[in-house]
Design a protein around this motif. Structure first.
Motif, mmCIF file in Angstrom:
data_model
loop_
_atom_site.group_PDB
_atom_site.id
_atom_site.type_symbol
_atom_site.label_atom_id
_atom_site.label_comp_id
_atom_site.label_asym_id
_atom_site.label_seq_id
_atom_site.Cartn_x
_atom_site.Cartn_y
_atom_site.Cartn_z
ATOM 1 N N ASP A 58 0.865 -1.181 0.000
ATOM 2 C CA ASP A 58 0.000 0.000 0.000
ATOM 3 C C ASP A 58 0.902 1.232 0.000
ATOM 4 O OD1 ASP A 58 -2.156 1.696 0.103
ATOM 5 O OD2 ASP A 58 -3.139 0.672 1.770
ATOM 6 N N THR A 59 0.308 2.402 -0.039
ATOM 7 C CA THR A 59 1.068 3.646 -0.111
ATOM 8 C C THR A 59 2.037 3.777 1.060
ATOM 9 O OG1 THR A 59 -0.786 4.741 -1.204
ATOM 10 C CG2 THR A 59 0.878 6.160 -0.210
ATOM 11 N N VAL A 60 3.275 4.151 0.760
ATOM 12 C CA VAL A 60 4.266 4.421 1.803
ATOM 13 C C VAL A 60 3.987 5.815 2.343
ATOM 14 C CG1 VAL A 60 6.705 4.566 2.373
ATOM 15 C CG2 VAL A 60 5.932 2.958 0.625
ATOM 16 N N GLU A 61 3.440 5.892 3.550
ATOM 17 C CA GLU A 61 2.952 7.151 4.092
ATOM 18 C C GLU A 61 4.024 7.949 4.826
ATOM 19 O OE1 GLU A 61 0.020 8.368 3.669
ATOM 20 O OE2 GLU A 61 -1.342 6.726 3.182
ATOM 21 N N GLY A 62 5.033 7.274 5.355
ATOM 22 C CA GLY A 62 6.038 7.997 6.139
ATOM 23 C C GLY A 62 7.398 7.343 6.064
ATOM 24 N N VAL A 63 8.440 8.156 6.083
ATOM 25 C CA VAL A 63 9.817 7.666 6.120
ATOM 26 C C VAL A 63 10.615 8.530 7.080
ATOM 27 C CG1 VAL A 63 9.762 6.787 3.755
ATOM 28 C CG2 VAL A 63 10.585 9.105 4.192
ATOM 29 N N CYS A 64 11.594 7.948 7.720
ATOM 30 C CA CYS A 64 12.532 8.719 8.530
ATOM 31 C C CYS A 64 13.858 7.988 8.575
ATOM 32 C CB CYS A 64 11.997 9.002 9.937
ATOM 33 S SG CYS A 64 11.862 7.544 11.003
ATOM 34 N N ILE A 65 14.938 8.755 8.620
ATOM 35 C CA ILE A 65 16.284 8.210 8.679
ATOM 36 C C ILE A 65 16.803 8.419 10.098
ATOM 37 C CG2 ILE A 65 18.635 8.447 7.800
ATOM 38 C CD1 ILE A 65 17.439 9.254 5.131
ATOM 39 N N TYR A 66 17.393 7.383 10.668
ATOM 40 C CA TYR A 66 17.814 7.473 12.056
ATOM 41 C C TYR A 66 19.065 6.638 12.264
ATOM 42 C CZ TYR A 66 15.711 2.866 12.823
ATOM 43 O OH TYR A 66 15.398 1.538 12.764
ATOM 44 N N GLY A 67 19.457 6.465 13.517
ATOM 45 C CA GLY A 67 20.688 5.768 13.854
ATOM 46 C C GLY A 67 21.809 6.758 14.130
ATOM 47 N N LYS A 68 22.791 6.345 14.918
ATOM 48 C CA LYS A 68 23.900 7.240 15.240
ATOM 49 C C LYS A 68 24.650 7.688 14.001
ATOM 50 C CE LYS A 68 24.754 5.623 19.969
ATOM 51 N NZ LYS A 68 25.748 5.042 20.899
ATOM 52 N N SER A 69 24.735 6.798 13.017
ATOM 53 C CA SER A 69 25.417 7.131 11.767
ATOM 54 C C SER A 69 24.434 7.506 10.666
ATOM 55 C CB SER A 69 26.268 5.940 11.306
ATOM 56 O OG SER A 69 27.225 5.586 12.276
ATOM 57 N N LYS A 70 23.160 7.680 11.028
ATOM 58 C CA LYS A 70 22.120 8.003 10.062
ATOM 59 C C LYS A 70 22.111 6.996 8.912
ATOM 60 C CE LYS A 70 20.942 11.721 12.305
ATOM 61 N NZ LYS A 70 19.675 11.778 13.054
ATOM 62 N N ASN A 71 22.201 5.728 9.236
ATOM 63 C CA ASN A 71 22.266 4.689 8.218
ATOM 64 C C ASN A 71 21.090 3.722 8.285
ATOM 65 O OD1 ASN A 71 22.935 3.464 10.606
ATOM 66 N ND2 ASN A 71 24.691 2.334 9.803
ATOM 67 N N ARG A 72 20.029 4.114 8.969
ATOM 68 C CA ARG A 72 18.833 3.274 9.041
ATOM 69 C C ARG A 72 17.633 4.056 8.518
ATOM 70 N NH1 ARG A 72 19.269 -1.215 12.630
ATOM 71 N NH2 ARG A 72 21.312 -1.311 13.618
#
Length: 373
Positions: free
Chosen positions: A288-302
């Motif tokens: 279904d529609t991807v409603e939200g995304v966020c980048i996280y992690g100490k190295s911003k790699n997730r």
């Protein structure tokens, strides 16, 4: 079971993420372990920069949860119906609320009880700036700009003025709980009372916006099937990124080239990574529609993605390869590990990394994974 997941957010230190949706419980994870649940439906989420509170915007308004207190004390902001976006300013002194009747700006006030000396925080309305439905908004990382956009297809961009902020004197009905008031935040006077600049170009309503890490580029996406990149300094559209369906969410990759590497999701269930030389389709992540995304992690790699298909999926972002970890429907455990295609923007895949990754996956799931060609 949770359903209609539509939003997610990460704390500034990258260690905590939260996601929720309509008719769903807001779940908070720290280092991949669920730490708490909040009984609140959500259309938008935003962590305070200090990580002590979480703003939840939904059809009933805005609720700010104090994550540092026992019992999860909550504060409701009255008068903001059907909230589509909430966003804290980089210094944590202001809260932007975009809703069906426009947008509002709240300022954090430090309340001091003279009898006990105890300090607490409250959010007071700073002003309301538009009257039509606003679906998205954001502060630039350096606090030099504030943007909102929505139904009228126009991006409104404010530049801060330097008029000193003077707290209102306490009214008689507030003397009992506030003897003295101070302005929250870093102490730098930032107010957005100047007339906004208008960025025009979208032909349908605008659903998302995001600033690059250097605050020089603004990305906006809408239901006209385009994502537009704007130069913040001269307010011109510098690039149009076409899509086959409505654009729902966009975010810049922090460790990419400033202002050029952009993740975009739409109603076609795909996530696209745009760079200066073109784009690469990451893959069909959801049904279904991807409603939200966020980048996280100490190295911003997730990368965390949430969808109306009731799943939240976690990606490990590597420079040469993407590895997908899919959480179960209730997000209690990891249920699948699957390698995806190389993201061309990051250059040719390392043969050493690829071969090691293949061997590791085959050893973990010998009966489920076919040979990667």
């Amino acid at each position: 079971a949770d359903n209609n997941l539509c939003c997610c957010a990460a704390s500034s230190d990258g260690e905590t993420v939260a996601f929720g949706g309509r008719g769903a419980t807001v779940r908070i994870y720290n280092n991949c372990l669920e730490t708490s649940k909040l009984d609140s439906e959500a259309i938008s989420l935003s962590f305070h920069p200090d990580g002590t509170s979480l703003a939840v915007g939904g059809e009933a308004g805005v609720v700010i949860w104090n994550l540092s207190s026992e019992g999860r004390r909550r504060e409701e902001l009255v008068g903001s119906p059907c909230v589509y976006q909430v966003a804290f300013s980089p210094d944590g002194a202001m809260l932007l609320v975009c809703h069906g009747d426009g947008n509002r700006l709240y300022r954090r006030v430090i309340c001091v009880d003279e009898s006990s000396g105890r300090r607490s925080y409250k959010w007071e309305l700073e002003g309301s700036y538009t009257s039509r439905a606003m679906y998205c908004g954001a502060f630039s990382p350096n606090s030099s700009r504030l943007v909102v956009a929505g139904m009228d297809k126009i991006v409104y961009m404010w530049e801060p003025c330097t008029t000193p902020f003077t707290p209102e004197p306490p009214t008689p009905d507030r003397k009992s709980d506030r003897k003295n008031s101070e302005r929250g935040g870093s102490g730098i006077t930032i107010a957005y009372h100047n007339p906004p600049n208008e960025l025009r170009g979208h032909t349908d309503w605008i659903a998302c916006c995001a600033f690059s890490a250097d605050s020089q580029t603004l990305a906006t996406g809408g239901h006209d099937g385009t994502c537009r990149l704007w130069s913040v300094s001269n307010r011109n559209c510098v690039r149009i990124l076409p899509h086959l369906s409505a654009v729902v969410c966009c975010t810049f990759v922090p460790w990419g080239t400033a202002g050029s590497d952009l993740l975009v999701t739409g109603c076609d269930t795909l996530v696209r990574l745009w760079g200066s030389g073109g784009h690469s389709v990451v893959g069909k992540l959801h049904t279904d529609t991807v409603e939200g995304v966020c980048i996280y992690g100490k190295s911003k790699n997730r990368l965390l993605t949430v969808s109306g298909d009731s799943t939240a999926r976690e990606w490990m972002l590597l420079r040469d390869k993407s590895v997908l970890r899919i959480l179960s429907r209730d997000c209690a455990s990891i249920t699948m590990l699957h390698p995806l295609i190389t993201i061309g923007l990051f250059g040719p895949a390392s043969q050493l990394l690829t071969s090691r990754l293949r061997r590791s996956l085959r050893s973990l799931f010998p009966s489920k994974l076919k040979k990667v060609r």
